[in-house]
Scaffold this active site. Structure first.
Site, short mmCIF file in Angstrom:
data_model
loop_
_atom_site.label_atom_id
_atom_site.label_comp_id
_atom_site.label_asym_id
_atom_site.label_seq_id
_atom_site.Cartn_x
_atom_site.Cartn_y
_atom_site.Cartn_z
CG HIS A 1 -8.13 4.47 0.67
ND1 HIS A 1 -8.43 4.18 2.03
CD2 HIS A 1 -9.42 4.84 0.05
CE1 HIS A 1 -9.65 4.49 2.23
NE2 HIS A 1 -10.19 4.90 1.04
CG HIS B 1 0.85 6.21 4.90
ND1 HIS B 1 -0.24 7.19 4.95
CD2 HIS B 1 0.00 5.00 5.53
CE1 HIS B 1 -1.12 6.51 5.86
NE2 HIS B 1 -0.83 5.40 5.92
CB THR C 1 -9.40 2.14 6.98
OG1 THR C 1 -9.06 2.65 5.68
CG2 THR C 1 -10.77 1.60 6.48
NE ARG D 1 -7.47 11.70 5.03
CZ ARG D 1 -7.98 11.19 6.17
NH1 ARG D 1 -7.22 10.43 6.91
NH2 ARG D 1 -9.39 11.29 6.51
CD GLU E 1 -6.96 0.02 0.92
OE1 GLU E 1 -7.14 1.08 1.56
OE2 GLU E 1 -6.27 -0.98 1.28
CD GLU F 1 -7.29 -6.02 3.00
OE1 GLU F 1 -7.58 -5.86 1.78
OE2 GLU F 1 -6.65 -5.25 3.68
CG HIS G 1 -5.64 -1.54 9.12
ND1 HIS G 1 -5.30 -0.68 10.53
CD2 HIS G 1 -6.08 -0.35 8.44
CE1 HIS G 1 -5.68 0.61 10.36
NE2 HIS G 1 -5.91 0.75 8.88
CG ASN H 1 -1.98 1.19 1.36
OD1 ASN H 1 -1.41 2.24 0.93
ND2 ASN H 1 -3.23 0.93 1.82
NE ARG I 1 -9.37 8.83 3.69
CZ ARG I 1 -9.62 8.04 4.88
NH1 ARG I 1 -8.79 7.07 5.23
NH2 ARG I 1 -10.41 8.22 5.71
N1 PXP Z 1 -5.84 -2.77 4.08
C1 PXP Z 1 -6.75 -1.81 4.00
C2 PXP Z 1 -8.31 -2.16 3.43
C3 PXP Z 1 -6.59 -0.46 4.42
O1 PXP Z 1 -7.55 0.53 4.69
C4 PXP Z 1 -5.29 -0.29 4.93
C5 PXP Z 1 -4.91 1.22 5.26
O2 PXP Z 1 -4.92 1.99 4.04
C6 PXP Z 1 -4.36 -1.33 4.84
C7 PXP Z 1 -4.62 -2.74 4.54
C8 PXP Z 1 -2.90 -0.90 5.27
O3 PXP Z 1 -2.89 -0.57 6.77
P1 PXP Z 1 -1.35 -0.36 7.43
O4 PXP Z 1 -1.01 1.09 6.32
O5 PXP Z 1 -1.49 -0.06 8.62
O6 PXP Z 1 -0.60 -1.45 6.81
#
Ligand code: PXP
Length: 246
Positions: free
Chosen positions: A47, A10, A105, A53, A74, A155, A196, A7, A49
């Site tokens: 994602h 960030h 999330t 952001r 996402e 998920e 997550h 992901n 959003r």
């Molecule tokens: N899976 C989903 C559905 C999420 O919303 C997120 C956060 O964006 C993640 C995985 C990844 O989480 P993390 O950034 O804490 O690894």
């Protein structure tokens, strides 16, 4: 083999902190995706959003064009984002709950409460050749509702597991919920991903959960990348993930 979806949200968070509203800026999330792929990642997750952001529309279109693995978009179950997804045509969408005030999330999707509209969205996506995953807590009712919606994947939300990780008793209880949830989903014909809050410390404990196909990991990889680089961070995570046996 357990797959890794990186992901890259960030990386965009950091770019937006300095360059919000500009056409240029660093660091580039697309570059992060390409480095992750070169390091062995099996897919890229982003994602889009509603408040934009971090990831912007242009990022999603560029990711779809440039990456050579799978794009997991996402998204909230919202008309504007659904229309974009149908244009982008990612390989899979993961539908998540979205609240503007949240930092990330928080909590899983309430599939029971939105069964009808999620079924309609699932049908639209599948008709466009896009698979559908639902981001849910390991809750019996939510898993059963996800199967009724006709989603291909769930998920499992591992946020609670990650949060209580240092408390052995609570960790055991949350792991049991995840194990039971994965077994229940698998028995209903759902394929199971998880994500997550996962990191190099808590990952191996999660391996007690059966039937996992893919982990989506973002924050920890981008955090590690600050010190050791994205390529090494992804390779480090992949090396740990090799130990998973369903
Ligand atoms: N899976 C989903 C559905 C999420 O919303 C997120 C956060 O964006 C993640 C995985 C990844 O989480 P993390 O950034 O804490 O690894």
């Amino acid at each position: 083999m357990l797959k890794l979806g990186v992901n890259i949200d960030h990386v965009a968070t950091l770019r937006e902190a300095r360059y919000r509203g500009r056409a240029h800026g660093e660091p580039c999330p697309i570059e992060a995706a390409l480095v992750s792929e070169a390091a062995g990642a099996h897919g890229i997750t982003a994602h889009l959003r509603e408040d934009r952001r971090h990831i912007q529309d242009k990022d999603i279109f560029a990711l779809r064009e440039k990456i050579s693995t799978r794009l997991n978009l996402e998204m909230a179950n919202a008309p504007e984002i659904i229309a974009i997804a149908l244009k982008v045509k990612p390989h899979i969408v993961c539908i998540v709950p979205e609240r503007r005030q949240e930092v990330t999330t928080e909590g899983g999707l309430d599939v029971l409460a939105a069964e009808k509209s999620l079924t309609a969205t699932r049908k639209k996506m599948n008709a466009a050749g896009i698979e559908v995953s639902l981001f849910i807590a390991p809750d019996t009712e939510q898993i059963a509702a996800s199967a009724r919606v006709g989603a291909q994947f769930i998920e499992l939300h591992t946020g609670k597991f990650a949060e209580v990780f240092s408390d052995a008793k609570k960790r055991k209880a949350e792991l049991k919920r995840l194990v039971d949830g994965a077994n229940h989903a698998h028995a209903l014909g759902l394929r199971v991903n998880a994500g997550h809050g996962l990191n190099c410390n808590n990952l191996s404990a999660l391996f007690a959960v059966p039937h996992l196909e893919e982990l989506n990991i973002g924050h920890s990889l981008v955090s590690r990348a600050v010190f050791i680089g994205m390529k090494t961070a992804v390779k480090e995570m992949l090396a740990l993930m090799k130990k998973y046996r369903s």
